[in-house]
Scaffold this motif. Structure first.
Motif, PDB file in Angstrom:
ATOM      1  N   ARG A 271      25.124 -28.256  -6.679  1.00 48.08           N
ATOM      2  CA  ARG A 271      24.012 -28.679  -5.844  1.00 48.08           C
ATOM      3  C   ARG A 271      23.762 -30.192  -5.953  1.00 48.08           C
ATOM      4  NH1 ARG A 271      19.319 -24.718  -4.494  1.00 48.08           N
ATOM      5  NH2 ARG A 271      20.477 -22.776  -4.160  1.00 48.08           N
ATOM      6  N   ARG A 272      23.259 -30.735  -4.852  1.00 47.83           N
ATOM      7  CA  ARG A 272      22.799 -32.122  -4.857  1.00 47.83           C
ATOM      8  C   ARG A 272      21.373 -32.144  -5.388  1.00 47.83           C
ATOM      9  NH1 ARG A 272      26.379 -35.341  -1.782  1.00 47.83           N
ATOM     10  NH2 ARG A 272      28.343 -34.151  -1.767  1.00 47.83           N
ATOM     11  N   LEU A 273      21.152 -32.888  -6.482  1.00 48.59           N
ATOM     12  CA  LEU A 273      19.857 -32.898  -7.150  1.00 48.59           C
ATOM     13  C   LEU A 273      18.989 -34.066  -6.682  1.00 48.59           C
ATOM     14  CD1 LEU A 273      20.965 -31.997 -10.787  1.00 48.59           C
ATOM     15  CD2 LEU A 273      20.048 -30.463  -9.023  1.00 48.59           C
ATOM     16  N   PHE A 274      17.733 -33.998  -7.037  1.00 49.66           N
ATOM     17  CA  PHE A 274      16.748 -35.026  -6.683  1.00 49.66           C
ATOM     18  C   PHE A 274      17.105 -36.360  -7.337  1.00 49.66           C
ATOM     19  CE2 PHE A 274      12.751 -37.023  -8.335  1.00 49.66           C
ATOM     20  CZ  PHE A 274      12.365 -37.620  -7.146  1.00 49.66           C
ATOM     21  N   ASN A 275      17.004 -37.413  -6.551  1.00 47.68           N
ATOM     22  CA  ASN A 275      17.274 -38.774  -7.013  1.00 47.68           C
ATOM     23  C   ASN A 275      15.974 -39.563  -6.902  1.00 47.68           C
ATOM     24  OD1 ASN A 275      18.139 -41.352  -7.565  1.00 47.68           O
ATOM     25  ND2 ASN A 275      19.959 -41.238  -6.251  1.00 47.68           N
ATOM     26  N   SER A 276      15.423 -39.940  -8.042  1.00 45.99           N
ATOM     27  CA  SER A 276      14.112 -40.618  -8.042  1.00 45.99           C
ATOM     28  C   SER A 276      14.144 -41.977  -7.357  1.00 45.99           C
ATOM     29  CB  SER A 276      13.617 -40.781  -9.480  1.00 45.99           C
ATOM     30  OG  SER A 276      14.549 -41.521 -10.255  1.00 45.99           O
ATOM     31  N   SER A 277      15.320 -42.555  -7.163  1.00 52.88           N
ATOM     32  CA  SER A 277      15.404 -43.868  -6.530  1.00 52.88           C
ATOM     33  C   SER A 277      15.402 -43.776  -5.004  1.00 52.88           C
ATOM     34  CB  SER A 277      16.673 -44.598  -6.997  1.00 52.88           C
ATOM     35  OG  SER A 277      17.827 -43.872  -6.610  1.00 52.88           O
ATOM     36  N   ALA A 302      15.704 -36.313   1.564  1.00 53.39           N
ATOM     37  CA  ALA A 302      16.885 -36.096   2.387  1.00 53.39           C
ATOM     38  C   ALA A 302      18.102 -35.863   1.497  1.00 53.39           C
ATOM     39  CB  ALA A 302      17.119 -37.282   3.302  1.00 53.39           C
ATOM     40  N   CYS A 303      18.939 -34.907   1.888  1.00 51.31           N
ATOM     41  CA  CYS A 303      20.144 -34.578   1.111  1.00 51.31           C
ATOM     42  C   CYS A 303      21.209 -35.633   1.365  1.00 51.31           C
ATOM     43  CB  CYS A 303      20.643 -33.197   1.497  1.00 51.31           C
ATOM     44  SG  CYS A 303      22.119 -32.678   0.594  1.00 51.31           S
ATOM     45  N   SER A 304      21.922 -36.032   0.314  1.00 46.95           N
ATOM     46  CA  SER A 304      22.950 -37.075   0.434  1.00 46.95           C
ATOM     47  C   SER A 304      24.289 -36.521   0.906  1.00 46.95           C
ATOM     48  CB  SER A 304      23.135 -37.759  -0.923  1.00 46.95           C
ATOM     49  OG  SER A 304      23.533 -36.816  -1.902  1.00 46.95           O
ATOM     50  N   SER A 306      26.882 -35.474   3.432  1.00 50.09           N
ATOM     51  CA  SER A 306      27.092 -35.824   4.839  1.00 50.09           C
ATOM     52  C   SER A 306      27.253 -34.583   5.720  1.00 50.09           C
ATOM     53  CB  SER A 306      28.331 -36.720   4.973  1.00 50.09           C
ATOM     54  OG  SER A 306      29.478 -36.053   4.473  1.00 50.09           O
ATOM     55  N   ARG A 307      27.682 -33.466   5.126  1.00 49.24           N
ATOM     56  CA  ARG A 307      27.871 -32.242   5.905  1.00 49.24           C
ATOM     57  C   ARG A 307      26.604 -31.386   5.966  1.00 49.24           C
ATOM     58  NH1 ARG A 307      33.855 -30.012   4.048  1.00 49.24           N
ATOM     59  NH2 ARG A 307      35.038 -31.872   4.679  1.00 49.24           N
ATOM     60  N   CYS A 308      25.593 -31.807   5.283  1.00 52.62           N
ATOM     61  CA  CYS A 308      24.345 -31.042   5.263  1.00 52.62           C
ATOM     62  C   CYS A 308      23.545 -31.361   6.520  1.00 52.62           C
ATOM     63  CB  CYS A 308      23.547 -31.386   4.014  1.00 52.62           C
ATOM     64  SG  CYS A 308      21.959 -30.535   3.926  1.00 52.62           S
ATOM     65  N   ARG A 309      23.241 -30.356   7.314  1.00 47.62           N
ATOM     66  CA  ARG A 309      22.473 -30.540   8.528  1.00 47.62           C
ATOM     67  C   ARG A 309      21.123 -29.836   8.405  1.00 47.62           C
ATOM     68  NH1 ARG A 309      26.779 -29.917  13.530  1.00 47.62           N
ATOM     69  NH2 ARG A 309      28.273 -31.486  12.780  1.00 47.62           N
ATOM     70  N   HIS A 310      20.112 -30.557   8.722  1.00 51.44           N
ATOM     71  CA  HIS A 310      18.745 -30.020   8.692  1.00 51.44           C
ATOM     72  C   HIS A 310      18.397 -29.470   7.320  1.00 51.44           C
ATOM     73  CE1 HIS A 310      19.052 -30.517  12.992  1.00 51.44           C
ATOM     74  NE2 HIS A 310      20.057 -29.677  13.023  1.00 51.44           N
ATOM     75  N   ARG A 311      18.949 -30.068   6.258  1.00 54.42           N
ATOM     76  CA  ARG A 311      18.658 -29.625   4.896  1.00 54.42           C
ATOM     77  C   ARG A 311      17.947 -30.737   4.144  1.00 54.42           C
ATOM     78  NH1 ARG A 311      19.013 -24.245   4.966  1.00 54.42           N
ATOM     79  NH2 ARG A 311      20.912 -23.589   6.010  1.00 54.42           N
ATOM     80  N   LEU A 312      17.090 -30.317   3.254  1.00 51.73           N
ATOM     81  CA  LEU A 312      16.333 -31.265   2.453  1.00 51.73           C
ATOM     82  C   LEU A 312      16.283 -30.767   1.019  1.00 51.73           C
ATOM     83  CD1 LEU A 312      13.349 -31.832   4.903  1.00 51.73           C
ATOM     84  CD2 LEU A 312      15.158 -33.485   4.402  1.00 51.73           C
ATOM     85  N   ILE A 313      16.257 -31.710   0.109  1.00 55.54           N
ATOM     86  CA  ILE A 313      16.080 -31.372  -1.301  1.00 55.54           C
ATOM     87  C   ILE A 313      14.618 -31.030  -1.522  1.00 55.54           C
ATOM     88  CG2 ILE A 313      16.117 -32.312  -3.645  1.00 55.54           C
ATOM     89  CD1 ILE A 313      18.519 -34.008  -2.811  1.00 55.54           C
ATOM     90  N   GLY A 314      14.375 -29.865  -2.147  1.00 57.87           N
ATOM     91  CA  GLY A 314      13.004 -29.429  -2.379  1.00 57.87           C
ATOM     92  C   GLY A 314      12.805 -28.930  -3.796  1.00 57.87           C
ATOM     93  N   PRO A 315      11.571 -28.781  -4.221  1.00 54.04           N
ATOM     94  CA  PRO A 315      11.284 -28.299  -5.581  1.00 54.04           C
ATOM     95  C   PRO A 315      11.662 -26.820  -5.739  1.00 54.04           C
ATOM     96  CG  PRO A 315       9.257 -28.513  -4.327  1.00 54.04           C
ATOM     97  CD  PRO A 315      10.346 -29.085  -3.460  1.00 54.04           C
TER      98      PRO A 315
END
Length: 862
Positions: A271-277, A302-304, A306-315
């Motif tokens: 998984r792509r994790l949260f990036n505080s920066s 926003a997910c980093s 490039s193939r992720c569409r309409h996806r967001l990193i969430g808690p």
């Protein structure tokens, strides 16, 4: 309390018990001894080794009004006592067992009045007058198909001596015409009328293929939450890991759900994790609870990818007791666990449960309506995938490899149109499966090799005993009454009375003629049966001639039932290894080498021989030489058949580096890891063929329903321990068969269980022994009490109740554990029938894990 019990109850223990003030055997034992001494509780002897006792409340330390059976027997050097009260356990004695151990020899010495045959009778052991013409009566009744301790039932009657009062059976309280009550009704009239032939006239006697091409699985979108979730608090075990601190029941949602280090996007693995920066977004979301929903805010990024569409990193939300499904819809753990509690307790489809929640939401708050059944279904399955339910498929008392296993096929199936190629039951053979090229079918494994002799012996001993009186009359006892009953008919009018009388007489004559012809045929078979047995074993023929021969018939002597049961087993149409396992043969050899009473008592694994030796032990100090010769013959024949089968080693194990496929795909979910592949047997023509059409054996009359008409898969095969804890299951593509049990055992068990209890064990035993005799030679294959009634052509050696008759320790085996689990699984049968393969597997596993955890909690409390 022998074969004809009297009115008076047995004498109570004398008032001179040894001092029990020292509570040496646990809290309450001294009070129990005092309670018996002061007539506060009852301890009745109703047979040589059978007792009836009041229940005991260890908290209040008083006797209960309930009744339980207790049995005492000697096996080897040990005196074994088994009690049916809830306080009794295999690893500890209850107060009744301890009392009998301490005071049994003093209070209940062996008395000739209490014979072993008396244990088979229905007994009136307690009668208390409540008022004029009304009394409270307690009976101990046997079941029609069992003579074991577990087969006895308490029947209570309150009323007058006509039997028209209130009858209650402890086993079937809702059935007032069960066989136990009918037997007790007749006994009451025999005692009231002082007539051994009296019966209760108010009760009628009659009241006694090819797998379809798989399809691609539907795409399952993962949830934003991914961290492991604890099981519901009401289903937690002490062994569960502490994953996080549980949140209290949610009364209001947090104002803001913030991103943390564990926040992620579900678009990829890893998984792509949260990036505080990186920048943080804030959006509105809805949190659904048990009674209402809350609108709140959630931080996203926003997910980093490039193939992720309409996806967001969430808690993840785990720390708040929240399950984040898609960053817009979030659900509390309490809500999702609520459905788990509902469907594991009663039949609760998703649609019905969602309807209830929707009405609840309208009642408490109309601001937010609940989600649809389709949405909730997807959320719940995503949630339980993350829930920690491991460690549930093992009993804390039976351990990882239980000695006694109960197998049962369950009609829990999904539609065959959802069947995928990934389904791999244990019956599936892999390229690395070992080949057994020397394994072949071996015929004539019966104890008596001559088929004609077997039939002649069964012909002679089956039916009413042959006596001179019955031969002179030409009618066996009871045949005339049966003939009269056959000819009975209702009278229409006076003009037809003569015609009906003539018709009844004609039918009666035909019945008498048939009975006479049958008895003469049996008498004609006697000499040939005797001579055939003498050719095989002279002592066996002599024993048969002495108990059933022509001279015995002429003297009108009737052989004891123990000899009839013995020769039924001798002439059985099944392998001798069903009667004698390798440990049983070793015990038989030890007895032959040193024919002591102790060594005879150890032969409990061969009930027919044990019963014969127990009977002859009472006739003299030494066992007859003719019986010893028969035992030697059984030993030699059993060894010969076993040696003809056991030629190769046990199947090899898989390499430690082997990786087992996930159960979510294979549908094979067991608490034990896979350690072998199922071997191949190229010389066995029908090795992997299913038992087609539901018929599972030519020599067994038991049939099973088919699945084909409803276009469902073959259900699941489950294995249980005696505490009704499921050790695993696997999905059956089409049709349950012996191969399912065999393959599961050979692929998962390090060592074969001591007992395999299965409703088709009469054919499972030979199936397993012909394939892997070295693995299964120590295993007993037994039919449980519930299904044994339908096996009319199987020998008693295949029945668990036959072994319970001689070994009361087996009373602790809950042979109906499979049926109990089957009854529980019926709650989800309808829901599973509409599911896809993946969801059906997961739904079933969650149910069984919750089922197990609740029973493990009960065992831990004990």
């Amino acid at each position: 309390m022998g074969s004809e019990p009297g009115w008076n109850s047995p004498e109570r223990p004398p008032q001179t018990l040894r001092d029990a003030s020292q509570d040496l055997h646990g809290p309450g034992y001294s009070e129990y001894c005092e309670n018996i001494q002061e007539d506060g509780g009852a301890f009745y002897q109703i047979g040589a080794d059978l007792f009836v006792v009041n229940g005991w409340d260890p908290q209040k330390r008083i006797s209960k009004t309930s009744w339980h059976h207790l049995q005492r027997t000697t096996i080897g050097d040990s005196v074994v006592t088994v009690c049916q009260c809830p306080l009794s356990r295999p690893d500890g004695a209850c107060v009744h067992q301890q009392f009998l151990t301490d005071y049994g020899e003093e209070l209940f010495p062996l008395d000739a009045a209490f014979t072993n045959d008396g244990n088979q009778d229905t007994v009136l052991f307690s009668r208390q007058e409540l008022q004029e013409d009304v009394s409270l009566n307690h009976f101990s009744s046997t079941s029609p198909n069992s003579r074991s301790l577990g087969g006895r039932v308490i029947v209570e009657y309150t009323g007058n001596d006509l039997g028209t009062g209130r009858w209650v059976c402890a086993k079937d309280s809702g059935n007032h015409r069960c066989s136990h009550i009918l037997t007790c009704r007749n006994l009451l009239q025999r005692l009231v009328q002082i007539d051994p032939s009296a019966t209760d006239q108010t009760v009628s006697d009659s009241s006694i293929t090819k797998v379809p091409q798989g399809r691609r699985a539907a795409l399952e979108i993962g949830a934003v939450s991914y961290l492991l979730i604890s099981p519901p608090s009401w289903a937690s075990l002490e062994s569960d890991p502490q994953l996080y601190e549980r949140s209290p029941a949610m009364e209001d949602a947090p104002d803001l759900l913030r991103l943390t280090e564990t926040s992620s996007c579900c678009c990829s693995e890893p998984r792509r994790l949260f990036n505080s920066s990186q920048p943080i977004l804030r959006m509105e979301c809805t949190v659904y609870g048990l009674y209402r929903a809350w609108a709140t805010s959630i931080e996203l990024q926003a997910c980093s990818n490039s193939r992720c569409r309409h996806r967001l990193i969430g808690p993840d939300g785990r720390e708040h007791g929240i399950f984040n499904y898609n960053n817009r819809k979030l659900f509390t753990h309490d809500l999702l666990d609520e459905y788990t509690a509902a469907y594991t307790s009663s039949e609760t489809p998703f649609s019905a449960w969602v309807s209830v929640l929707s009405r609840r939401y309208k009642l408490h708050s109309g601001a937010h309506s609940f989600v649809t059944a389709e949405v909730f279904r997807g959320v719940w399955f995503a949630y339980v995938k993350l829930q920690y339910l491991d460690g549930s498929m093992m009993c804390p008392r039976c351990g990882p490899s239980p000695e006694n296993t109960i197998w049962d096929g369950v009609t829990l199936a999904f539609n065959r149109k959802h069947l995928l190629p990934t389904l791999e039951p244990p019956t599936t053979m892999q390229p690395e499966s070992v080949e057994r090229t020397t394994t072949r079918y071996i015929s004539n494994q019966q104890l008596l090799e001559d088929r004609k002799v077997r039939r002649l012996v069964r012909r002679v001993i089956t039916g009413t005993p042959l006596t001179m009186e019955s031969l002179k009359k030409g009618v066996p006892p009871g045949a005339q009454e049966e003939a009269d009953a056959e000819g009975e008919d209702e009278e229409d009018d006076e003009d037809d009375e003569q015609a009906e009388a003539t018709q009844r007489g004609s039918r009666s004559e035909r019945a008498i003629a048939r009975a006479r012809s049958e008895m003469l045929e049996r008498l004609d078979a006697l000499p040939a049966a005797t001579e055939g047995l003498k050719r095989i074993c002279p002592s066996l023929g002599a024993l048969f001639d002495d108990k059933f021969g022509v001279s015995t018939v002429a003297q009108s002597n009737v052989a004891p039932n123990v000899y009839r049961r013995f020769f039924i087993q001798i002439s059985a149409e099944e392998s001798v290894l069903q009667m004698t396992t390798k440990p049983a043969l070793d015990a038989l050899e030890a007895f032959i080498t040193a024919p002591t009473h102790r060594n005879a008592s150890i032969l409990v694994e061969i009930p027919a021989v044990h019963e014969l030796l127990s009977y002859e032990k009472g006739l003299g100090n030494a066992f007859p030489e003719i019986t010893m010769d028969v035992c030697r013959w059984i030993l030699n024949r059993g060894r010969a058949v076993l040696n003809s089968l056991v030629k190769g080693p046990q199947p090899p194990k898989m390499p430690d580096s082997s990786v087992e496929k996930p159960w979510q795909q294979t549908g094979c979910c067991y608490g034990l890891p896979k350690i072998r592949e199922r071997p191949r047997y190229p010389k066995l023509k029908h090795d992997v063929r299913n038992d087609v059409g539901g018929k599972r054996g030519a020599k067994c009359s038991k049939f099973y329903s088919q699945y084909g008409e409803r276009r469902l898969t073959g259900g699941i095969m489950c294995v249980w321990c005696t505490h009704s804890i499921c050790y695993g299951f696997h999905c059956i593509p089409r049709g349950e068969g012996r191969n399912d049990v065999f393959s599961a055992l050979i692929t998962r068990w390090e060592k074969a269980p001591k007992r395999v209890i299965y409703d088709f064990a009469c054919a499972l035993g030979p199936y397993c022994m012909i394939r892997e005799p070295a693995f299964f030679c120590n295993t007993q294959f037994l039919i449980d009490d519930f299904h044994s009634v339908g096996h009319t052509k199987c020998s008693p050696a295949a029945f668990l109740k036959s072994h319970c008759n001689v070994d009361p320790r087996l009373a602790y085996i809950n042979s109906s554990a499979g049926e109990c689990g089957n009854s529980g699984l019926s709650r989800i049968r309808k829901s599973v029938s509409y599911m896809s393969q993946a969801r059906a597997i997961l739904y079933t596993r969650v149910f069984l894990c919750i089922w197990n955890r609740q029973r493990i909690q009960g065992l831990n409390k004990q």
